[in-house]
Write an enzyme that holds these catalytic residues in place. Structure first.
Site, PDB file in Angstrom:
ATOM      1  N   CYS A 167      -0.085  -2.331 -34.457  1.00 34.32           N
ATOM      2  CA  CYS A 167      -1.225  -2.156 -35.359  1.00 34.32           C
ATOM      3  C   CYS A 167      -2.007  -3.444 -35.554  1.00 34.32           C
ATOM      4  O   CYS A 167      -2.023  -4.001 -36.672  1.00 34.32           O
ATOM      5  CB  CYS A 167      -0.747  -1.616 -36.699  1.00 34.32           C
ATOM      6  SG  CYS A 167      -0.059   0.006 -36.489  1.00 34.32           S
TER       7      CYS A 167
ATOM      8  N   GLY B  23      10.477 -25.412 -17.618  1.00 33.14           N
ATOM      9  CA  GLY B  23      10.934 -24.084 -17.988  1.00 33.14           C
ATOM     10  C   GLY B  23      10.139 -23.058 -17.197  1.00 33.14           C
ATOM     11  O   GLY B  23      10.641 -22.395 -16.289  1.00 33.14           O
TER      12      GLY B  23
ATOM     13  N   GLY C  77       6.502 -28.736 -18.265  1.00 35.42           N
ATOM     14  CA  GLY C  77       5.065 -28.469 -18.270  1.00 35.42           C
ATOM     15  C   GLY C  77       4.509 -28.087 -16.918  1.00 35.42           C
ATOM     16  O   GLY C  77       3.300 -27.865 -16.790  1.00 35.42           O
TER      17      GLY C  77
HETATM   18  N1  LLP Z   1      10.331 -29.858 -22.688  1.00 33.06           N
HETATM   19  C1  LLP Z   1       9.862 -29.790 -23.934  1.00 33.06           C
HETATM   20  C2  LLP Z   1      10.202 -30.835 -24.875  1.00 33.06           C
HETATM   21  C3  LLP Z   1       9.084 -28.715 -24.327  1.00 33.06           C
HETATM   22  O1  LLP Z   1       8.632 -28.645 -25.553  1.00 33.06           O
HETATM   23  C4  LLP Z   1       8.788 -27.698 -23.390  1.00 33.06           C
HETATM   24  C5  LLP Z   1       7.965 -26.557 -23.766  1.00 33.06           C
HETATM   25  C6  LLP Z   1       9.298 -27.821 -22.091  1.00 33.06           C
HETATM   26  C7  LLP Z   1      10.051 -28.915 -21.773  1.00 33.06           C
HETATM   27  C8  LLP Z   1       9.072 -26.792 -21.031  1.00 33.06           C
HETATM   28  O2  LLP Z   1       7.725 -26.624 -20.746  1.00 33.06           O
HETATM   29  P1  LLP Z   1       7.326 -25.708 -19.481  1.00 33.06           P
HETATM   30  O3  LLP Z   1       7.851 -26.363 -18.209  1.00 33.06           O
HETATM   31  O4  LLP Z   1       7.917 -24.374 -19.660  1.00 33.06           O
HETATM   32  O5  LLP Z   1       5.855 -25.640 -19.473  1.00 33.06           O
HETATM   33  N2  LLP Z   1       4.894 -20.559 -25.327  1.00 33.06           N
HETATM   34  C9  LLP Z   1       4.019 -21.298 -24.486  1.00 33.06           C
HETATM   35  C10 LLP Z   1       4.675 -22.512 -23.898  1.00 33.06           C
HETATM   36  C11 LLP Z   1       5.265 -23.404 -24.955  1.00 33.06           C
HETATM   37  C12 LLP Z   1       5.983 -24.563 -24.383  1.00 33.06           C
HETATM   38  C13 LLP Z   1       6.763 -25.272 -25.416  1.00 33.06           C
HETATM   39  N3  LLP Z   1       7.485 -26.375 -24.922  1.00 33.06           N
HETATM   40  C14 LLP Z   1       3.451 -20.392 -23.391  1.00 33.06           C
HETATM   41  O6  LLP Z   1       3.763 -19.198 -23.404  1.00 33.06           O
HETATM   42  O7  LLP Z   1       2.669 -20.813 -22.560  1.00 33.06           O
END
Ligand code: LLP
Length: 875
Positions: free
Chosen positions: A827, A759, A721
């Site tokens: 579209c 991520g 996150g």
């Molecule tokens: N761990 C878990 C259990 C997760 O569900 C996620 C992301 C992460 C780690 C990694 O989160 P990050 O560090 O990337 O924020 N599609 C959305 C983001 C969805 C995240 C889903 N889970 C966007 O484009 O902002």
């Protein structure tokens, strides 16, 4: 008489005093602090003289001087070294004097007096409000002396006045001593005697803002920002033709340009609307300065000193109630504390509110917003204005508790929709209210005068909400009242200039080569990914980092991440398989499988493979207990509060499908025992795109609380996150603060390991989407630039309203003069990569760059419309 075409104020609106000789001009601290600005001021004055009116110039102290004087007093009270501080203030005035070619000796006598007063304060070790006012008045007196001398040196006929001889404050009932000296008020009705005295003065009047005298002839202040108020008082008393307030911004904007660069200048407002915006945190005009001109209908013009040619905001009676409903601005004000008072008896208890408000009075705190129900009254206390600290609020709460149950909610922000007849546009607010679905709205109020609607939410959500609301609402209400956007006027403003250049500026040539050979491409920068990984590795409290590969599972990137020693967090058998395909001999314990509502077979397969498996529901243990016999598992806990940039990515709390809620912990203990499994790790992930470092501390604390019941836990994974700034120049995640928060968690961990699984942080900024311009179109007010790929490559703008910086790489650095919406070939009307972007005019085959697209870009791409998403290239 027509005004100078560039320096005039326009559009001219009717004035109740067309024959008045007086025009009051007020200049702020920044406006009077440089020689270039003084040259502009002189030209503005000449311009007014040519118009046939008599300018009355009121101005502030040099920028920073009022604060420096307060610091000087603090030092004197503490018996510290005041010489250095005095010298700095003197040097600032001397430098300006030199720039203006004025002899600095002009201020010798004034500085001698200041030194004496400060020496006195040092001696007695305290400062009364009376002395405080006297010392602060020094700033305005000295600055206006310099200004007057400069204007005289240009050959202008100038009369410098000590405003204290002309402006006397009122004595108000119930005013504390502090307020009497530091926040005084003056009458502003027409003052024939003052007009007669001014008529006897020759030339241009120049005098001080912010100060006045009391009935005893002592110096008083009109409160912070009081120079605006001084000017408005004078305009009212003199029955001036108009009031002009010159600052470093051109006027009111439809939102704070720091939050919303596409915020629009509001060209005209009614006094009431201006009052609402100023009071709701508009910042550029003191709220008290409106009533003096409103009372007699004197028009007020806001203008920008450094750019007199820019249109400004005009505040008058011209916009009135018979006009259609109109939303004008979305303001926000932080630093708000709510006090919620609950009592079942209150509704039939005569005088309950009177008693409660009396407690506020006794504590010297003023109440701003109020909402009531039968059993609850919630009010906001504006801590920035009241200078009320936490201790003051706690003391208030302690007294209120004698009457009812009290909850204090700190760190809130009020977001206010300001406009005319807001009640009649409630139906337009449907999508707006959706934004609040996942966020706690602590309080909603609608002004009795139908001019505003306010939501109070946690401060951390304020900027985002303002951005969303602005995007949804402001352009719906064109109505001719909006002018240029902040970006159009300033080219994006100062913050972007100060920020380090993103990698893609340095690698522009290489990117253009890639872009010119194909319609669209995702390009990832190896160096940036390495930089992000190194930053994460520098977190001392963290034992292990798992890359949440859902953000970007590109094989080359996975190899790089693996090479740098990170582990992998996977959410599907496909992701696990990809890691095993690339790194067949990887230690299986470097893979954490975190599925959600997955079928039984996926868990069994993962356990067979020997990777860590996370359960995020009790169902698998209840229904398939046998599969977990003798196994070590992780459990994902829902810690209760979701966070993140959009409701779709907040993954904790009652409305999210993830995690075992805290109320199921007892059952978890039983089920684990029954299945014969062992819980060796706790896992939590509250959401994505979070910049508040407290998030991981809160999560960690929640997990630590559970350890007592699960003695076999060896790993605490506080999730991913970690956010990145959306716009160039915005502040990113404070990694040092994060490390400090995590260190607190680590301390409670004993010899257990602390894990993180980001991520976005690793790949977002490293990736850009290049897309070739296909066509352009102008339709009504909106200009479109079409590019060869759209939501099939990058769905984030359509899905979350996410903001991605967009530049025309082919024309990087060329003047940005067109406000455009960038769209793809899909579209759907939602196929928009960015709205209201200021770009250089685009031509077919130009390459646009969409920044910050390395995370959840290609990964969420699709073949919608049977259009392939952009290909991926690692450089
Ligand atoms: N761990 C878990 C259990 C997760 O569900 C996620 C992301 C992460 C780690 C990694 O989160 P990050 O560090 O990337 O924020 N599609 C959305 C983001 C969805 C995240 C889903 N889970 C966007 O484009 O902002």
């Amino acid at each position: 008489m027509p005004l100078h075409p560039t320096l005039g104020v326009s559009p001219a609106v009717a004035t109740p005093y067309p024959d008045s000789p007086w025009v009051v001009l007020k200049f702020g601290g920044r406006s009077v602090s440089t020689a270039e600005n003084w040259a502009i001021i002189a030209e503005l004055i000449r311009d007014r003289l040519a118009e046939g009116v008599r300018p009355v110039v009121v101005h502030s102290a040099l920028v920073g001087v009022s604060n420096a004087l307060i610091a000087l007093l603090d030092t004197a009270v503490a018996g510290g070294d005041t010489d250095e501080k005095l010298r700095k203030i003197r040097t600032q005035h001397d430098s300006l004097a030199k720039e203006l070619k004025i002899a600095p000796a002009l201020l010798d006598a004034r500085f001698a007096v200041l030194e004496q007063v400060v020496a006195g304060v040092r001696l007695v070790g305290e400062v009364s409000p009376r002395v405080h006012a006297r010392v602060l008045s020094f700033g305005e007196l000295a600055a206006t002396e310099l200004g007057a001398a400069y204007l005289k040196s240009l050959g202008l006929d100038v009369a410098w006045l000590d405003i204290r001889e002309y402006l006397e404050c009122q004595t108000l009932r119930d005013q504390t001593e502090r307020a009497r000296y530091l926040s005084a008020r003056c009458d502003f009705s027409a003052d024939k005697e003052l007009q007669r005295r001014f008529a006897t003065i020759d030339g241009i009047v120049i005098s001080q803002g912010f100060i006045a005298r009391n009935a005893q002839g002592e110096t008083v202040l009109l409160g912070r920002g009081g120079s605006d108020t001084s000017a408005a008082y004078l305009a009212g008393k003199l029955e001036a033709r108009r009031l002009e307030i010159w600052t470093d911004a051109p006027g009111f904007f439809s939102a704070d340009p720091k939050a919303v660069p596409s915020a629009r200048l509001i060209k005209s407002l009614h006094y009431r609307e201006a009052q609402e915006i100023a009071s709701a945190g508009g910042g550029i005009l003191h709220p008290r300065s409106i009533s003096p001109v409103r009372a007699s209908g004197i028009p007020l013009y806001l203008k920008c000193t450094t750019h007199p040619e820019w249109e400004g905001s005009t505040i008058s009676n011209a916009q009135d109630d018979d006009q259609p409903p109109q939303l004008k601005a979305i303001s926000h004000r932080s630093g708000i504390t709510l006090v919620s008072m609950e009592s079942m008896e209150m509704w039939h208890q005569v005088g309950f509110l009177a008693d409660a408000f009396n407690v506020f009075r006794e504590h010297g705190l003023s109440v701003d917003l109020i909402s009531t129900s039968e059993s609850n009254v919630t009010v906001s206390v504006d801590v920035t204005q009241n200078v009320a600290d936490r201790a003051a609020i706690e003391a208030l709460a302690a007294d209120l508790r004698k009457l009812c149950k009290v909850t204090v909610i700190p760190d809130c922000a009020a977001i206010t929709l300001v406009g005319r007849r807001i009640r009649t546009i409630l139906h337009e607010l449907g999508p707006v209210l959706e934004i609040f679905q996942e966020q706690k709205v602590h309080l909603v109020t609608q002004a009795a005068n139908d001019l505003n609607l306010t939501f109070v939410v946690s401060s951390e959500h304020a900027y985002r909400l303002v951005q969303h609301l602005h995007g949804l609402l402001v352009n719906k209400f064109e109505g001719g009242v909006f002018g240029a956007t902040w970006e159009q006027l300033t080219g994006g403003g100062a913050p972007a200039k100060a920020a380090p250049k993103p990698w893609w500026v340095k690698k522009k040539a290489q990117l253009l080569e890639i872009g010119s050979e194909r319609d669209a491409a995702y390009v990832y920068d190896r160096d940036s990914i390495e930089g992000a990984i190194a930053a994460l590795k520098s977190l001392r409290a963290v034992d292990s980092v798992f890359y949440a590969m859902k953000a970007n599972p590109n094989r080359e990137i996975l190899k790089l991440v693996h090479e740098r020693g990170l582990n992998f967090e996977c959410v599907s058998p496909g992701e696990v398989a990809r890691v095993l395909e690339l790194f067949p001999s990887i230690d299986r314990k470097r893979i954490l499988f975190t599925p959600n509502f997955a079928p039984r077979a996926e868990y069994e397969h993962a356990l067979e493979q020997g990777v860590w498996v996370t359960l995020d529901n009790l169902f698998p243990l209840r229904q398939w207990g046998k599969s977990f016999k003798g196994k070590d598992v992780f459990v994902r806990i829902d810690t209760g509060q979701g966070r993140g940039h959009h409701e779709h990515v907040r993954t904790a709390g009652a409305h999210s499908k993830f995690g075992v809620p805290l109320f199921e912990i007892d059952e978890l203990v039983e089920l684990v025992a029954k299945a014969g499994a062992r819980v060796v790790g706790f896992h939590a992930h509250t959401g994505s795109g979070v910049l508040d470092t407290d998030a991981w501390l809160d999560t960690g604390k929640q997990l630590l609380k559970l350890l007592e019941r699960f003695p076999e836990v060896r790993y605490l994974d506080v999730g991913g996150g970690l956010g990145v700034p959306e716009k160039t120049g915005q502040a990113g995640l404070d990694l040092r603060a994060l490390d400090a928060r995590l260190a607190e968690v680590k301390q409670g961990c004993g010899d257990r390991q602390l894990w993180l699984e980001p991520g976005r942080f690793i790949v977002a900024q490293a990736g850009v989407l290049l897309a070739r311009v296909t066509q352009t179109k102008g339709k009504g007010d909106v200009q479109y630039v079409g590019v060869a790929t759209g939501m099939n490559s990058l769905i984030r703008p359509a899905l979350y309203g996410a903001y991605h910086d967009i530049v025309n790489l082919t024309r990087l650095g060329k003047p940005a003069t067109e406000l455009v919406t960038v769209v793809g070939p899909i579209c759907e009307t939602g196929d928009r990569l960015g709205s209201d972007r200021l770009l250089p005019p685009a031509k077919e085959n130009d390459v646009l760059l969409i920044a910050n697209a390395g995370a959840y870009g290609y990964a969420m791409g699709s073949h919608y419309n049977l259009r392939e998403p952009a290909e991926e290239i690692l450089i």
